[in-house]
Design an enzyme around this catalytic site. Structure first.
Site, PDB file in Angstrom:
ATOM      1  N   SER A 233       0.843  -1.185   0.000  1.00 30.99           N
ATOM      2  CA  SER A 233       0.000   0.000   0.000  1.00 30.99           C
ATOM      3  C   SER A 233       0.881   1.239   0.000  1.00 30.99           C
ATOM      4  O   SER A 233       1.919   1.271   0.669  1.00 30.99           O
ATOM      5  CB  SER A 233      -0.906   0.001   1.234  1.00 30.99           C
ATOM      6  OG  SER A 233      -1.757   1.137   1.237  1.00 30.99           O
ATOM      7  N   HIS A 247      -2.271   7.090  -4.988  1.00 25.98           N
ATOM      8  CA  HIS A 247      -2.473   6.025  -4.001  1.00 25.98           C
ATOM      9  C   HIS A 247      -2.602   4.709  -4.762  1.00 25.98           C
ATOM     10  O   HIS A 247      -3.228   4.649  -5.819  1.00 25.98           O
ATOM     11  CB  HIS A 247      -3.751   6.271  -3.193  1.00 25.98           C
ATOM     12  CG  HIS A 247      -4.326   5.013  -2.588  1.00 25.98           C
ATOM     13  ND1 HIS A 247      -5.349   4.302  -3.185  1.00 25.98           N
ATOM     14  CD2 HIS A 247      -3.991   4.336  -1.464  1.00 25.98           C
ATOM     15  CE1 HIS A 247      -5.643   3.246  -2.441  1.00 25.98           C
ATOM     16  NE2 HIS A 247      -4.828   3.235  -1.399  1.00 25.98           N
ATOM     17  N   ASN A 249      -2.847   0.172  -3.902  1.00 23.64           N
ATOM     18  CA  ASN A 249      -2.895  -0.914  -2.931  1.00 23.64           C
ATOM     19  C   ASN A 249      -3.238  -2.201  -3.667  1.00 23.64           C
ATOM     20  O   ASN A 249      -4.197  -2.226  -4.440  1.00 23.64           O
ATOM     21  CB  ASN A 249      -3.947  -0.619  -1.851  1.00 23.64           C
ATOM     22  CG  ASN A 249      -4.121  -1.768  -0.868  1.00 23.64           C
ATOM     23  OD1 ASN A 249      -4.675  -2.810  -1.209  1.00 23.64           O
ATOM     24  ND2 ASN A 249      -3.679  -1.558   0.345  1.00 23.64           N
ATOM     25  N   TYR A 250      -2.443  -3.249  -3.442  1.00 23.56           N
ATOM     26  CA  TYR A 250      -2.748  -4.561  -4.013  1.00 23.56           C
ATOM     27  C   TYR A 250      -2.557  -5.617  -2.927  1.00 23.56           C
ATOM     28  O   TYR A 250      -1.542  -5.602  -2.226  1.00 23.56           O
ATOM     29  CB  TYR A 250      -1.866  -4.841  -5.237  1.00 23.56           C
ATOM     30  CG  TYR A 250      -2.207  -3.897  -6.370  1.00 23.56           C
ATOM     31  CD1 TYR A 250      -3.393  -4.057  -7.082  1.00 23.56           C
ATOM     32  CD2 TYR A 250      -1.375  -2.815  -6.681  1.00 23.56           C
ATOM     33  CE1 TYR A 250      -3.747  -3.168  -8.094  1.00 23.56           C
ATOM     34  CE2 TYR A 250      -1.720  -1.933  -7.693  1.00 23.56           C
ATOM     35  CZ  TYR A 250      -2.909  -2.119  -8.390  1.00 23.56           C
ATOM     36  OH  TYR A 250      -3.267  -1.229  -9.377  1.00 23.56           O
ATOM     37  N   ARG A 251      -3.528  -6.528  -2.785  1.00 21.82           N
ATOM     38  CA  ARG A 251      -3.566  -7.402  -1.631  1.00 21.82           C
ATOM     39  C   ARG A 251      -4.147  -8.782  -1.964  1.00 21.82           C
ATOM     40  O   ARG A 251      -4.859  -8.948  -2.967  1.00 21.82           O
ATOM     41  CB  ARG A 251      -4.408  -6.767  -0.518  1.00 21.82           C
ATOM     42  CG  ARG A 251      -5.804  -6.395  -0.990  1.00 21.82           C
ATOM     43  CD  ARG A 251      -6.534  -5.497  -0.008  1.00 21.82           C
ATOM     44  NE  ARG A 251      -7.855  -5.126  -0.512  1.00 21.82           N
ATOM     45  CZ  ARG A 251      -8.114  -4.071  -1.259  1.00 21.82           C
ATOM     46  NH1 ARG A 251      -7.126  -3.258  -1.583  1.00 21.82           N
ATOM     47  NH2 ARG A 251      -9.334  -3.807  -1.675  1.00 21.82           N
ATOM     48  N   GLY A 400      -3.923  -4.549  18.224  1.00 19.34           N
ATOM     49  CA  GLY A 400      -2.624  -4.995  17.737  1.00 19.34           C
ATOM     50  C   GLY A 400      -2.174  -4.329  16.458  1.00 19.34           C
ATOM     51  O   GLY A 400      -1.078  -4.607  15.970  1.00 19.34           O
ATOM     52  N   SER A 401      -2.987  -3.454  15.884  1.00 13.56           N
ATOM     53  CA  SER A 401      -2.579  -2.785  14.641  1.00 13.56           C
ATOM     54  C   SER A 401      -1.591  -1.668  14.947  1.00 13.56           C
ATOM     55  O   SER A 401      -1.507  -1.172  16.063  1.00 13.56           O
ATOM     56  CB  SER A 401      -3.801  -2.219  13.918  1.00 13.56           C
ATOM     57  OG  SER A 401      -4.484  -1.299  14.751  1.00 13.56           O
ATOM     58  N   ARG A 402      -0.846  -1.259  13.921  1.00 16.40           N
ATOM     59  CA  ARG A 402       0.199  -0.251  14.098  1.00 16.40           C
ATOM     60  C   ARG A 402      -0.308   1.090  13.572  1.00 16.40           C
ATOM     61  O   ARG A 402      -0.421   1.301  12.361  1.00 16.40           O
ATOM     62  CB  ARG A 402       1.466  -0.682  13.354  1.00 16.40           C
ATOM     63  CG  ARG A 402       2.698   0.139  13.734  1.00 16.40           C
ATOM     64  CD  ARG A 402       3.960  -0.576  13.277  1.00 16.40           C
ATOM     65  NE  ARG A 402       5.143   0.085  13.799  1.00 16.40           N
ATOM     66  CZ  ARG A 402       5.855   0.975  13.104  1.00 16.40           C
ATOM     67  NH1 ARG A 402       5.476   1.309  11.898  1.00 16.40           N
ATOM     68  NH2 ARG A 402       6.933   1.513  13.626  1.00 16.40           N
TER      69      ARG A 402
END
Length: 443
Positions: A233, A247, A249-251, A400-402
């Site tokens: 991302s 922008h 994003n590839y997932r 728990g995410s940053r």
């Protein structure tokens, strides 16, 4: 229709960004052999069928996007390549697990090491594990997102020529981790971030509820649902108001049900947000994305272009965030390999679609009024990301995410003015008209 993956290489800009081993020669002596880094099975001609997505892809929360964004943070491992505009971060010690008892051929070790030497950092997954499953989609996708991160960062660093990328690695105690590359206060870029995350574990009950709400009825065992998610991302904010923000994003997302059945899907997209409308820039950007999509089917670009216009809509303003691009989610047909190749083509289109625009405008002269308008438009960017973007919202509420990585997309500076309205027939009014009424840029 037949697809030649070398087609995008015809672009001179792509050749510069691709260089050798997927990296610019100027940044790495290790890539001086002239080898191009390719994923297994991507050379030559591939026959594709129509890509499709699940029945709920038209609406509802995108869990894959949200989880990938939520967990895409990083903390300290050195970049694998010490090229001029990348700073090495502090090395994090790896776990000392026993080596695989089965010997590997030297050429296999050298090939993977050669590819990884061009990345911004070592892959999130241990190399021994990647070598053990070369044909698995998780391996292919991780190598693709690592290569994409390196190619984009190196192209940006070449254009900027001033500030350095910091390379930050993090680990998630629940499983997996990520790598963030961030450049701030450069000559050309105010802020440019490119993050990779590869995470796994068990979905939370909230995440499972979101899946059920979008029609994915998954069988859990003792309330647990194992998953694996990975993605790249990026958001890039130039300083010059005539150079646009991008922008992408590839997932990839994979879930294993209680009976061992695995469900998988891909998502992603790429969109452009200019401060001022430049017709040639808009046509170039959209044509480049269309060429990538057309390799896999003539209906993909118009479908995903409309999806992008609909998704990046700031409802309370009645306008889009930018001039669009492509956006898709829940792609799970006709086959895993064919959707992967489509995603690969889209990822390879990022550099040739964007870098020429930055080079064209990074040294343009601008007035204080134009800089002010850029700051006001960035305020709109912030509004969308914090109020509407599914990935950002999911990440902010995921344990728990940053947080630093989730908010990496926000610009360093933005502005809000009370009741600001551009003059009629001004350049500012021109871009607003496009944001309120999307155009067809390629016909």
């Amino acid at each position: 229709m037949a697809l030649h993956l070398s087609r995008l290489s015809a672009s001179s800009c792509w050749r510069v960004a691709q260089g050798s081993c997927g990296a610019l020669r100027a940044w790495s002596q290790r890539c001086a052999t002239g080898r191009i880094c390719r994923l297994p099975g991507t050379a030559g001609t591939v026959h594709t069928r129509e890509l499709g997505h699940g029945p709920t892809a038209r609406g509802g929360p995108r869990l894959g996007a949200g989880l990938t964004a939520a967990l895409s943070g990083l903390a300290g491992l050195a970049a694998a390549v010490a090229f001029g505009h990348v700073e090495r971060a502090e090395m994090v010690p790896k776990s000392t697990g026993a080596r695989s008892p089965e010997p590997e051929r030297p050429e296999e070790q050298d090939e993977l090491a050669r590819r990884c030497s061009c990345f911004m950092a070592s892959p999130v997954t241990d190399l021994r594990e990647l070598r053990g499953r070369p044909g698995d989609m998780k391996t292919k996708m991780e190598l693709l997102i690592m290569e994409t991160q390196a190619q984009v960062c190196q192209a940006l660093a070449q254009v900027d020529g001033g500030a350095s990328f910091s390379v930050d690695r993090w680990e998630r105690k629940e499983g997996g981790g990520g790598i963030s590359c961030v450049l701030q206060d450069g000559r050309v870029f105010e802020k440019a971030g490119v993050s990779v995350s590869v995470v796994h574990g068990n979905l939370s009950e909230e995440a499972s509820k979101q899946m059920r709400s979008r029609g994915k009825m998954l069988k859990t065992k003792d309330g647990k649902l194992p998953f694996c998610a990975m993605g790249v991302s990026s958001v890039i904010h130039p300083k010059n108001p005539h150079a646009p923000t991008i922008h992408f994003n590839y997932r990839y997302f994979e879930v294993e049900e209680a009976d061992g059945n695995k469900q998988w899907w891909f998502g992603g997209g790429c969109d452009l947000t200019p401060t001022y409308l430049n017709l040639d820039d808009a046509v170039h950007f959209h044509r480049t994305l269309k060429e990538a999509c057309d390799q896999h089917g003539p209906d993909l670009y118009p479908k995903f272009k409309k999806w992008c216009d609909d998704y990046f809509f700031i409802a309370h303003r009645g306008e889009r965030r930018g001039i669009g691009g492509i956006f898709f989610d829940d792609l799970d047909s006709p086959s895993k390999e064919e959707v992967f190749r489509f995603v690969q083509s889209c990822a390879q289109a990022v550099v040739p679609s964007y870098i020429p625009l930055v080079k064209k405008h990074c040294d343009d002269s601008f007035t204080p009024q134009e800089k002010l308008w850029q700051q006001l438009r960035r305020g709109r960017y912030v509004e969308f990301n914090l109020l509407y973007d599914r990935g950002t919202k999911f990440g902010l509420f995921t344990p728990g995410s940053r947080i630093e990585s989730i908010l990496m997309s926000l610009p360093l500076t933005a502005r809000w003015e009370y009741m600001h309205s551009p003059s009629e027939n001004s350049k500012e009014a021109e871009i607003l008209e496009v944001l309120r009424h999307p155009r067809d840029w390629v016909h």
